[in-house]
Design a protein around this motif. Structure first.
Motif, PDB file in Angstrom:
ATOM      1  N   PRO B 464       0.840  -1.208   0.000  1.00 55.09           N
ATOM      2  CA  PRO B 464       0.000   0.000   0.000  1.00 55.09           C
ATOM      3  C   PRO B 464       0.876   1.260   0.000  1.00 55.09           C
ATOM      4  CG  PRO B 464      -0.559  -1.533   1.790  1.00 55.09           C
ATOM      5  CD  PRO B 464       0.714  -2.005   1.200  1.00 55.09           C
ATOM      6  N   SER B 465       0.553   2.216  -0.838  1.00 51.95           N
ATOM      7  CA  SER B 465       1.389   3.421  -0.934  1.00 51.95           C
ATOM      8  C   SER B 465       1.371   4.226   0.354  1.00 51.95           C
ATOM      9  CB  SER B 465       0.935   4.278  -2.109  1.00 51.95           C
ATOM     10  OG  SER B 465       1.068   3.538  -3.297  1.00 51.95           O
ATOM     11  N   GLY B 476       5.744   5.620  -4.513  1.00 48.09           N
ATOM     12  CA  GLY B 476       4.488   4.909  -4.299  1.00 48.09           C
ATOM     13  C   GLY B 476       4.729   3.440  -4.523  1.00 48.09           C
ATOM     14  N   TRP B 478       1.907   1.476  -5.714  1.00 49.20           N
ATOM     15  CA  TRP B 478       0.792   0.981  -6.507  1.00 49.20           C
ATOM     16  C   TRP B 478       1.349   0.477  -7.837  1.00 49.20           C
ATOM     17  CZ3 TRP B 478       1.061   3.898 -10.863  1.00 49.20           C
ATOM     18  CH2 TRP B 478       1.620   5.173 -10.738  1.00 49.20           C
ATOM     19  N   ASP B 625      -3.798   0.360  -6.123  1.00 48.24           N
ATOM     20  CA  ASP B 625      -3.034   0.491  -4.887  1.00 48.24           C
ATOM     21  C   ASP B 625      -3.612  -0.491  -3.876  1.00 48.24           C
ATOM     22  OD1 ASP B 625      -1.264   1.393  -3.032  1.00 48.24           O
ATOM     23  OD2 ASP B 625      -1.980   3.465  -2.999  1.00 48.24           O
TER      24      ASP B 625
END
Lengths: 174, 786
Positions: B464-465, B476, B478, B625
């Motif tokens: 998860p970002s 990030g 995702w 994400d």
């Protein structure tokens, strides 16, 4: 030194090739840089990994350990010459069917070694196959499926009328 | 079609080119007028650069340009780390692409030479004279922390790069314990050694101001993100391309000085430039892995219940902070030291230390193998201490099926699992009781057979970002996907993941074939090019199928959803009354009428008659994400014999029972397990980097660094259970690293089990014949039972 060049003539994948090289040029780099046969890979600089293995007059050798000029007058088969007439060599089929490759970098060398082994020792058992793979380093497969692929290639070659390697070197002749 | 393609042993699409020698690896690129670059590297682990003499190059034809560190100072940004763990007091020291005042490890670059040919380049690299003033060096992290140790960076007193803690209070549990087991483990430094050395080729287009860099990277977009900044050029004018990449295992995550230098030279010289690493260079400069000293304490009851575990780790980070370097021994290690066990209290404390060695970064498993090694070795040590079968200790402490989702003491939420099922399957497959009887019988004959377990869990599918941000990852996590159906119904898939041997050109095509009902041969998967894919975070942390595949499933579903609206229009029925099956749309309950996706696609592009609110064309993208990591798990078992006369360890059997959720392609999953297991076996038995007192790497070639070979391995047995992850569209968990994470402790536990009659409890890895033989000799002399 860079100016000095030596003429050579060899049969590569069944085709006559004439050229000239700096004398220090290794066969692996001659194939890759001069002839564009980039299927032969260079994975180390101490002749351990075997990614550069080709057949030199029918013998599996590491092309990073042979000067191009030493191959003058020889027959060379690279991975590009393994298939013939649109048909994959049994070793190529077997590597594909048994998932004997992942990143594919050692694969050309692994297959050339396998092709030689299947030709020389068509009935090598698993232990013998593992011993014969000593000249190869593969980081992806854990060798498991390379061993299985070679066993499958043995079966495919036996089932086939034509001996694999002969076909791979078809059209030879100097 | 759906059942046929998903979960099928489909042969790999990528193999069609790879078995023919038609792969396109970076070093295969040849461009007109291409120049060859090489780096002059320090032979000293620590030294001041006094002067660089390049006069000899004037006599060499074909030398185009030499850049020294001083030439580039201020023209290139520092090579940054991309992981800054919070509350770790991380010292983000400068890492120049070429050292300009001081070199800090053997291999640190001091000059870049550009020449017209490979041969001239080699002559030139030898002709340059660098005058160094050698400084005292330190290669060991514990020595580097001591008062008076050589200092690498001014800003990092006592070479401490970071100090990080996590977990709960453990004091109470330790007070209540019947038994406290203490151990110190050294997890040796490993050298990743993908078979393809690194390579970079760069070309600058004067007309457009665009720079293209082809590089051996696992994450081209991260490379572009970082390199744009380092090179000081607009991100949209920089293109990074990863063609076929010959393995990475974490070592091709980092943004290295080399690709930056090649990019700089190509732009500066207005000519294409190639740099190809030699294997000898790879040993010296491509990031290494592991290298921990870990102090571990376990508190338990005498009936086999673990109350607490705490870890203090000293992680060697090398001379500079690599891209993910600081995150590996903290976040990816310290948050999961309780392993697969329900332990109420756990804590970890980590020191990251600079030393005069090659920078350390992710290596297959990255932190999780280190954590798993500790807990799995501690379980066996504890079992021996309380006289209980290690299998029984595991059984009593493994997180139970009804406890999921399970939150561990560090706040991680294990998504799903049935850990006991994998253990039971392994025991049954092995006939464990019979094996123990055989072991007892062999011991009577003075023979040493050992059985070792590893019941592991790992966190992967990064991730998860929001969590990435919370743990200091400067990006990030995702993933993106674009599914484009062309007017004729053929499909191109673009993914932001960047596979390099894992086979996603095939598994991703399987996912899309399943969702769209089109033949596999009609689907092409494109990856690894920042010009063709808008953004992505690449392939590492076993994230590609869970996150990239998740994005792909969502994008494919969006394609179907749009096509369905048009199909309803074409069939003249309400959208809600349209069914989609195996690539055809039907009116509900009526199989006689129907339109294929291909027919709908053509209409979508012709746009002669679309519903008024529908745009032409048929493609969809998704930026997925995940809401959590995924947690694959399993039970691995090694059976070994130890030859007491030679010290040689022979692997007799190796069984892997893994659960990575639903399997998209069993053939590929098994291949991942095989390779991973053997890399872990490598750490247990063969591999280990060694430095001498001066910081010279002694294991700097395949002659000295023992890679696993076919003849040292048994046939590998693989089995699976299937527990889907509840939180991603495919339920998949990732399998790229499980083997490496699980196998090292399984093998070491097996050897220690074999040697237990001698009273040997622990030995340093790798368990090479001399190590084992000497331990046996020492045990026999000190009166251990033989």
């Amino acid at each position: 030194m860079a100016d000095e060049r030596v003429a050579l003539q060899l049969v590569i994948n069944g085709r006559l090739v004439r050229g000239d090289v700096e004398p220090r040029t290794l066969l692996a780099y001659y194939l890759r840089d001069e002839l564009g046969l980039t299927g032969t890979h260079v994975g180390c600089d101490t002749s351990q990994c075997g990614a550069c293995t080709v057949l030199l007059d029918g013998l599996a050798v590491k092309s990073c350990t042979v000067l191009a000029v030493q191959a003058d007058g020889c027959r060379v088969t690279t991975v590009e010459g393994l298939a013939s007439g649109g048909h994959l060599h049994p070793v190529q089929r077997a590597f594909q069917e048994e998932h004997g490759l992942q990143c594919g970098f050692c694969t050309p060398g692994a297959m050339m070694l396998a092709a030689w082994l299947v030709e020389q020792e068509p009935h090598a058992d698993e232990r013998a196959i593992r011993e014969a793979l000593d000249g190869l380093i593969c980081r992806c497969t854990g060798y498991e499926n390379i061993v299985r692929a070679i066993q499958r290639a043995q079966a495919l070659s036996e089932a086939s009328e034509e001996p694999g390697l002969q076909r791979a070197e078809g059209g030879r002749g100097r | 079609m759906s059942q046929a393609v998903l979960g099928a042993r489909v042969q790999r699409k990528e193999d069609a080119r790879l078995v023919r020698g038609r792969g396109r690896y970076t070093d295969d690129i040849r461009l007109p007028g291409m120049l060859y670059a090489g780096v002059v590297r320090s032979p000293y682990a620590h030294a001041r650069i006094r002067a660089i003499d390049t006069r000899a190059l004037e006599k060499l034809d074909g030398v185009v340009r030499v850049y020294t560190g001083q030439d580039l100072k201020g023209r290139l940004g520092s090579i940054p780390t991309a992981w800054i763990p919070p509350d770790s007091d991380l010292k983000t020291v400068e890492h120049p692409a070429l050292a300009y005042d001081k070199v800090r490890y053997v291999g640190d670059g001091v000059a870049l030479v550009v020449a017209t040919s490979r041969g001239v380049l080699e002559d030139a690299l030898e002709a340059i004279r660098v005058d160094y003033e050698p400084l005292p060096a330190v290669y060991d992290q514990l020595a580097a922390m001591k008062q008076g140790a050589p200092q690498l960076h001014q800003d990092a007193p006592q070479n401490v790069a970071l100090h990080w803690r996590a977990g709960t209070d453990t004091e109470d549990a330790f007070r209540r314990a019947d038994v406290v087991v203490r151990r110190t483990f050294r997890q040796q430094r490993l050298i990743p050694n993908p078979m393809e050395p690194r390579c970079a080729v760069a070309q600058y287009d004067e007309a457009t101001g665009e720079l293209t860099v082809w590089a051996t990277t696992q994450n081209p977009h991260i490379h572009r993100f970082l390199m744009a900044n380092i090179l000081g050029m607009p991100e949209h004018k920089l293109r990074v391309v990863a063609q076929d990449v010959g393995g990475g295992f974490g070592s091709k995550i980092a943004c290295y000085p080399d690709e930056v230098l090649v990019g700089y030279a190509a732009r500066d010289l207005r000519a294409p430039v190639k740099w190809t690493e030699t294997r000898s260079e790879h040993f010296l400069v491509t990031t290494h892995g592991r290298d921990h000293v870990d102090e571990v304490e376990l508190a338990g009851t005498k009936d086999g219940r673990i109350l607490a575990v705490r870890v203090r780790a000293y992680a060697n980070l090398g001379a500079y902070l690599s891209t993910a370097g600081p995150g590996v021994p903290t976040i990816l290690f310290g948050l999961i030291v309780n392993g697969a066990y329900d332990i109420e209290a756990a804590s970890s404390e980590v020191y990251g230390i600079f030393t005069n060695t090659t920078p350390v970064d992710a290596y297959r498993g990255a932190g999780r193998p280190e954590a798993t090694y500790l807990i799995e070795r501690m379980i066996d040590s504890y079992a021996r201490e309380i006289g209980m079968d290690p299998v029984e200790v595991r059984r009593r402490n493994l997180v139970k099926k009804d406890q999921f989702p399970y939150t561990n003491p560090f706040g991680l939420t294990y998504d799903s699992g049935d850990y006991h099922q994998t253990l039971d399957l392994a025991l049954k497959t092995l006939d464990y009781d019979a094996l123990r009887q055989e072991q007892a019988a062999l011991r009577q004959q003075g023979k040493y057979l050992g059985i070792g377990f590893s019941t592991y869990v790992e966190m992967c599918g990064l991730g998860p970002s929001q969590v990435a941000g919370a743990v200091g990852f400067q990006g990030g996590l995702w993933e993106s996907a674009l599914v484009r159906v062309h007017p004729t119904g053929k499909v191109t898939v673009f993914t932001g993941a960047s596979p390099h041997g894992q086979g996603e050109e095939t598994t991703f095509a399987q996912i899309v074939a399943d969702r769209l009902g089109v033949p596999l041969d009609d689907i092409e998967v494109v990856h690894g090019d920042t010009d063709r894919i808008s953004m992505g975070w690449g392939t590492y942390g076993s994230r590609t199928t869970a996150v990239g595949g998740g994005a792909l499933a969502l994008a494919a579903d969006r394609v179907v959803a749009k096509a369905k609206r048009l199909a309803a229009h074409m069939l003249e029925v309400p959208e809600a009354a349209v069914e989609f099956e195996q690539g055809r749309f039907y009116p509900e309950g009526d199989r006689r009428r129907g339109v294929s996706l291909q027919e709908v696609t053509l209409q979508a592009y012709l746009a002669w008659n679309l519903p008024s609110d529908l745009e032409p064309g048929l493609e969809a993208s998704a930026f997925y994400d995940p809401t959590n990591f995924t947690y694959p798990f399993g039970t691995h078992v090694a059976v070994v014999s130890v030859d007491a006369e030679t010290g040689e360890v022979r692997l007799l059997r190796y069984l892997a029972v893994d659960d990575c959720g639903p399997v998209i392609n069993p053939m590929i999953v098994e291949g991942q397990v095989h390779g991973g297991v053997v890399q872990g076996i490598g750490q247990a038995l063969f591999e280990g980097a060694r430095y001498d007192q001066d910081g010279q790497l002694l294991t700097a070639s395949f002659l000295d660094y023992a890679m696993p070979k076919a003849r040292s391995l048994p046939r590998l047995e693989t089995l699976h259970t299937v527990t889907p992850s509840p939180h991603n569209p495919l339920g998949v968990k990732g399998v790229g690293e499980t083997g490496t994470i699980a196998s090292t402790p399984a093998v070491v536990n097996a050897v220690m089990d074999a040697l237990s009659p001698l009273g040997i409890t622990d030995l340093p890895m790798p368990l090479s014949p001399p190590v084992v033989w000497e331990a046996i000799q020492a045990a026999r002399q000190s009166g251990g039972v033989s």
